[in-house]
Write an enzyme that holds these catalytic residues in place. Sequence first.
Site, PDB file in Angstrom:
ATOM      1  N   HIS A  73      43.522 105.719  65.055  1.00  0.00           N
ATOM      2  CA  HIS A  73      42.894 106.203  63.815  1.00  0.00           C
ATOM      3  C   HIS A  73      41.922 107.481  64.273  1.00  0.00           C
ATOM      4  O   HIS A  73      41.353 107.150  65.347  1.00  0.00           O
ATOM      5  CB  HIS A  73      42.462 104.969  63.128  1.00  0.00           C
ATOM      6  CG  HIS A  73      43.457 104.312  62.651  1.00  0.00           C
ATOM      7  ND1 HIS A  73      44.607 104.392  61.571  1.00  0.00           N
ATOM      8  CD2 HIS A  73      43.661 102.893  63.203  1.00  0.00           C
ATOM      9  CE1 HIS A  73      45.260 103.354  61.602  1.00  0.00           C
ATOM     10  NE2 HIS A  73      44.795 102.281  62.309  1.00  0.00           N
TER      11      HIS A  73
ATOM     12  N   CYS B 135      49.956 103.624  63.868  1.00  0.00           N
ATOM     13  CA  CYS B 135      49.575 102.080  63.489  1.00  0.00           C
ATOM     14  C   CYS B 135      50.763 101.444  62.895  1.00  0.00           C
ATOM     15  O   CYS B 135      52.018 101.533  63.567  1.00  0.00           O
ATOM     16  CB  CYS B 135      48.240 102.199  62.654  1.00  0.00           C
ATOM     17  SG  CYS B 135      47.490 100.405  62.900  1.00  0.00           S
TER      18      CYS B 135
END
Lengths: 411, 245
Positions: free
Chosen positions: B193, B92
């Site tokens: 994630h 990310c």
Amino acid sequence: MRQQLASAATRAVNAASRRLGRGQGTVAGGRAGLRLDPKLLEHLSAGRQVALVTGTNGKTTTTRLLTVALGATGDEVVSNETGSNMPPGHVAALAGSRATRAVLAVDEVYLPRVLTATAAAAVVLLNLSRDQLDRTNEVRMVAGRWRAALAAAPHTHVVANADDPLVAWGASVARDVHWVGAGLRWQLDAVGCPACEGRIEFGEGGWSCAGCGFARPETEARLVHSAGGMPSGEWADGRTYPVRLALPGRFNQANALMAAVAAEACGVDALIALQAMEQVEEVAGRFTVRPIGEAQARLMLAKNPAGWDELLDLVAGSDAPLVVSINARVADGADPSWLWDVPYERLAGRTVVATGDRYRDLSVRLHYAGVAHTTEADPVQAVVRAADGTGAVVDVIGNYTAFHDLLGAPR
Amino acid sequence: MSGPLRVAVVYPDLLGTYGDGGNGLILARRAEWRGLDVELLQAVSDRPLPEADIYCLGGGEDGPQVRAARTLVDDGTLARRVQGGAVVLAVCAGFQVVGRSFPGADGEPHEGVGLLDIETLKGAGPRAVGEVVAEPEGIEGLPVLTGFENHGGHTMLGEGTVALGRVTAGIGNGDGGRGEGAVAGHVVGTYLHGPVLARNPGLADVLLAWALQGAWLEPLDDSASEGLREERLGTMRRKRLRRRT
Ligand SMILES: [Zn+2]
């Protein structure tokens, strides 16, 4: 006229929804009212003394404590303690009451809007940490919005936790701040300085930023734990009052002190407020022992790493069987990755049953934390299995909807 | 390799949101369970980055992300260690940080560490938030990838950089293709994630094997992760079927 109509509509929808057995109907009624009159919250707040309670953790409990405290002098107090923390919930609570005092738990993101609408006499800012990140309410952004809203509310008493740098940054622009040393166990979300992005160092008597000098403000009152003794609130003006609660945990003592300072700002003596709070034994189903299936369970709610950190502390040392229930529905946030920010390693050696919609996510987390556990998809069955027919009271910790599922489970 | 296998979680104080710190823990445990000597390091940003064999970077907010990139560039250790063969898993905000440039809160480009030839721009539309399923592409022999994305950036891959996977559900890099993540050498970037290694233990073992110069890794009991994968992938399959009917 429009306002009376909207207010009546809220009450009507509330009543209908209660008759239909759909809970308090608070959200449906409030929405109906707000559709008829978008300024309904402003109108319903007029002529009342409104206190707002916000923060990532402890809103519901602190709202309950402050409601009891403000009622100690005999005034009627209305609150949304069992309803929603957003404007429809606030509208629904106020529409059903003529009380001159109101205490409203407010979702962190909605604080600016509700503060403006209610022209609140007092705002309690408990703490600010990560919660439901998939909704992108990144904590620094929320603190920034608080800041703008509080700067524009010069007549509001702001009761703020001085130990939380994000709260301190949000509150520091307000004209009238009552700083409280309420403590902050969870410091991971606060290490970057909100003012300059420098690094915040936490030490004995507080915290400060090496980059810009932003530091913990001097407090008006602080929570003190004498060795082995009763926790107490110590005021800078020399007063010391015991904080003696039926509710467990250090975090609840901190909530009580925040509520006592807020009560004083609303005209109720802090000692009288604290004494009134001693009578509170449960808050919206939390902490009380109740039957679940054929077992007895103590239900607790933790919805983010900071909240878990406090509760794991509370259950550490107990050898009661433990059920952990995790959901990832809309109200919980759709991404349970936060499980990896919770120090579940502390549960090693305990008998743990993993349950809830997302028990598989939890099971992987516990596997890597070295916590032996079994899994059970059905939460009620999980509690029964954990009790194992021993009659032991099972500790149950669930996140938001997981907790409410068990609270509503047939006895 | 002499001494313990060193796994470093890079700047948990800046890139610590979304539970991505779990990736470091998972790598360390999986090595430990195979009898290897492991050191798990939490590398905070106000100290020099330690020498490590695997570096894990996670998600973070805009301000801290800019700070992390600047600190890593100034420190120099990460780029030097990658030259020396160290493995990187960047997720990310961390994925954007190891690229050439990424947008700050104001949308202005900031210099990244440059380990991957990628460039991230501020997306115009809503954030990409939700479950992702991706067919692996950049690494051979991996089973299908599953994770949860939550980002606003569009990431473009340069020459010589391949996507980690092709999304069959979700957004991924958002560059107009269906790419998710990027791989070059032993540097892996992704938006997933979960944390990504909890959902994809196969990827964890690829990273470990790279760090151990291709050493054979005995299989572990991954029944918990397998159960999670089946449930997540099954949920997405059912969603797709519902949409079709
Ligand atoms: Zn600073």
